[in-house]
Design an enzyme around this catalytic site. Structure first.
Site, PDB file in Angstrom:
ATOM      1  N   HIS A 182       1.587   4.846  -1.950  1.00 61.85           N
ATOM      2  CA  HIS A 182       1.630   4.652  -3.401  1.00 61.85           C
ATOM      3  C   HIS A 182       0.225   4.529  -3.995  1.00 61.85           C
ATOM      4  O   HIS A 182      -0.056   5.055  -5.080  1.00 61.85           O
ATOM      5  CB  HIS A 182       2.481   3.413  -3.719  1.00 61.85           C
ATOM      6  CG  HIS A 182       2.461   3.048  -5.167  1.00 61.85           C
ATOM      7  ND1 HIS A 182       1.765   1.973  -5.654  1.00 61.85           N
ATOM      8  CD2 HIS A 182       3.050   3.632  -6.248  1.00 61.85           C
ATOM      9  CE1 HIS A 182       1.932   1.905  -6.971  1.00 61.85           C
ATOM     10  NE2 HIS A 182       2.706   2.884  -7.360  1.00 61.85           N
ATOM     11  N   GLU A 209      -1.175   7.887  -4.415  1.00 63.34           N
ATOM     12  CA  GLU A 209      -0.561   8.564  -5.566  1.00 63.34           C
ATOM     13  C   GLU A 209      -1.384   8.267  -6.835  1.00 63.34           C
ATOM     14  O   GLU A 209      -1.675   9.161  -7.627  1.00 63.34           O
ATOM     15  CB  GLU A 209       0.885   8.091  -5.729  1.00 63.34           C
ATOM     16  CG  GLU A 209       1.583   8.666  -6.948  1.00 63.34           C
ATOM     17  CD  GLU A 209       2.489   7.661  -7.636  1.00 63.34           C
ATOM     18  OE1 GLU A 209       2.382   7.508  -8.874  1.00 63.34           O
ATOM     19  OE2 GLU A 209       3.304   7.019  -6.948  1.00 63.34           O
ATOM     20  N   HIS A 210      -1.778   7.007  -7.022  1.00 65.25           N
ATOM     21  CA  HIS A 210      -2.641   6.641  -8.161  1.00 65.25           C
ATOM     22  C   HIS A 210      -3.981   7.359  -8.083  1.00 65.25           C
ATOM     23  O   HIS A 210      -4.491   7.864  -9.082  1.00 65.25           O
ATOM     24  CB  HIS A 210      -2.905   5.125  -8.153  1.00 65.25           C
ATOM     25  CG  HIS A 210      -1.809   4.314  -8.763  1.00 65.25           C
ATOM     26  ND1 HIS A 210      -1.995   3.508  -9.858  1.00 65.25           N
ATOM     27  CD2 HIS A 210      -0.503   4.172  -8.422  1.00 65.25           C
ATOM     28  CE1 HIS A 210      -0.862   2.903 -10.176  1.00 65.25           C
ATOM     29  NE2 HIS A 210       0.062   3.283  -9.306  1.00 65.25           N
ATOM     30  N   GLU A 219       0.464  -3.883 -10.924  1.00 66.01           N
ATOM     31  CA  GLU A 219       1.799  -3.291 -10.933  1.00 66.01           C
ATOM     32  C   GLU A 219       2.719  -4.082  -9.992  1.00 66.01           C
ATOM     33  O   GLU A 219       3.877  -4.356 -10.311  1.00 66.01           O
ATOM     34  CB  GLU A 219       1.721  -1.818 -10.501  1.00 66.01           C
ATOM     35  CG  GLU A 219       3.012  -1.055 -10.715  1.00 66.01           C
ATOM     36  CD  GLU A 219       2.944   0.403 -10.267  1.00 66.01           C
ATOM     37  OE1 GLU A 219       3.977   0.900  -9.817  1.00 66.01           O
ATOM     38  OE2 GLU A 219       1.863   1.032 -10.359  1.00 66.01           O
TER      39      GLU A 219
END
Length: 458
Positions: A72, A75-76, A152
């Site tokens: 993840h 992905e950022h 997040e």
């Protein structure tokens, strides 16, 4: 399905869709480039738009302990630029072309998409191929972005009691299997992650032979194949690490976990180990479990809403979930919030009582018919959107299944009998494979800061 006229219309639409599909037998079209990059094109000329989704077969299932959240985090970081595209410019270029873009990470894969006017597709393919091969992660971009990921995690998990319960449920239900780790990552792992970890993940998994391109919309497949070869064809493949199965050992007794967190209402989730879909043709149980989930929680007329929420008023909300198409292992989950004046123990008993009724009495022909109509209708609606079609194809292909099985799987769900539903209800819902996670609500601080909205990437 509440409206019979609507149901009839949906069935007619489906027949129409089937005849249309028969007419263009080869659509979707597919090819594999010499570097192993698999390209699937679904032509749909109803509107002058196109969707590109690149799927990488790398999700949190591929992480190791100590590096949770890496899929993840990368992905950022994929929005942080290449030699040609400056940090943060990717999404601006998509917007300038009249489109929108985003990305998502799951346990099984990571995907990046652009929805654009069809004429802008070649530029999107060029941009996406560029970051497949030439991503740059400068330290000055890495440092603030990992803080965004941590924030997040704070907002979506630590400040959300239901998410905390599901995190605890997975880490209790799975002890060996990688699904025990949260996709967002444990906070401690995020704090100790560094830029070299992210670069290593990119070098390991982001290769054309570990990726898949799905394009749907107002395009010609020949033109797309040509563009794919032009932009993606020169990217070098490389050997991928061996993926060990990491099967979960058999569970031998009920497991319970309690999460204490500030919340207004308690919440409970029950998860049983059940089979996933392995052989589309030979398996029957996964289809029956899918129908069982829909009997319990497909719509307002389903049993949990009808009996627990509206009938006994024991639950404020109640749901059932089961996903048969995964790379790893799967769970059948029942969950809910008790209504005011009722306890978690009462709700847990009531949820299990609904399974017991099906074990004892089975399901009615009327319920089965409704679910099958619903399945058809939701399929029609999915096909109605270009994005929906691209997602449906990619989600199956990314876990190693075949898009050709989509219609077959729908037919199999429609062939499930009442007996088969009763058999799986009897077979899989004992105590020995059950994990229960409960939220014990703590007082909410009166001066708690109001929640900020989650800031998504780029």
């Amino acid at each position: 399905m509440k409206n019979p006229r609507f149901a009839k219309m949906a069935a007619l639409m489906l027949l129409g869709a089937m005849f249309a599909a028969g007419a263009v037998h080869a659509n979707p079209f597919e090819t594999t480039l010499p570097n192993g990059f698999h390209v699937i094109v679904k032509e749909d000329h109803r509107a002058p738009t196109a969707v590109q989704i690149v799927w990488y077969r790398a999700g949190s299932i591929d992480e190791k302990d100590g590096s949770s959240g890496l899929a993840h985090a990368l992905e950022h970081l994929m929005f942080k630029g290449t030699k040609k595209v400056k940090p943060g410019e990717f999404s601006k270029l998509v917007a300038a072309a009249g489109g929108r873009d985003n990305a998502f990470t799951s346990r099984d894969y990571t995907a990046y998409f652009e929805q654009v006017p069809a004429r802008a597709l070649p530029e999107m393919m060029m941009l996406e191929a560029d970051r497949m091969a030439n991503l740059q992660i400068p330290q000055k971009e890495y440092d603030p972005e990992i803080k965004v990921v941590m924030e997040e995690r704070r907002l979506r998990t630590e400040d959300d009691p239901t998410s905390l319960v599901h995190e605890a449920l997975n880490s209790m239900a799975f002890q060996a299997h990688p699904y025990r780790r949260p996709v967002i990552g444990w906070m401690d792992d995020l704090e100790h992650m560094n830029r070299a970890d992210a670069e290593q993940w990119y070098k390991t998994w982001y290769a054309p032979n570990n990726a898949l391109l799905v394009i749907a919309g107002d395009v010609s497949h020949e033109a797309v194949f040509h563009l794919a070869a032009k932009y993606y064809g020169s990217i070098k493949p490389h050997a991928l690490p061996e993926r060990k199965p990491q099967n979960e050992p058999e569970q031998k007794g009920k497991r319970c976990v309690v999460v204490k967190a500030p919340a207004r209402l308690p919440y409970v989730a029950l998860a049983w180990k059940v089979p996933k879909l392995k052989d589309v043709d030979k398996d029957r149980e996964p289809y029956a479990l899918q129908v069982l989930a829909a009997v319990l929680d497909g719509n307002e007329a389903s049993r949990l809403a009808k009996n627990l929420v509206r009938g006994q008023k024991i639950a404020q909300s109640a749901g059932a979930g089961y996903d048969s198409t995964v790379r790893g292992e799967t769970l059948f989950v029942l969950d809910g919030q008790p209504a005011e004046g009722h306890t978690v123990a009462e709700l847990e008993a009531a949820l299990r009582g609904e399974i017991k009724r099906i074990q004892d009495e089975g399901v009615s022909a009327e319920e089965l018919a409704r679910i099958k109509t619903q399945t058809i209708a939701s399929q029609v609606f999915k096909r109605d959107s270009v994005m929906g079609q691209a997602m449906e194809i990619g989600m199956l292909e990314a876990i190693g299944m075949d898009w050709r099985d989509i219609d077959k799987m729908q037919d199999k769900v429609r062939s499930v009998t009442a007996d088969e539903v009763q058999v799986v209800a009897k077979k899989y819902f004992g105590d020995d494979t059950l994990t229960v996670a409960t939220l014990d609500p703590q007082p909410i601080a009166e001066n708690a800061a109001p929640k900020k909205p989650v800031i998504h990437h780029h």
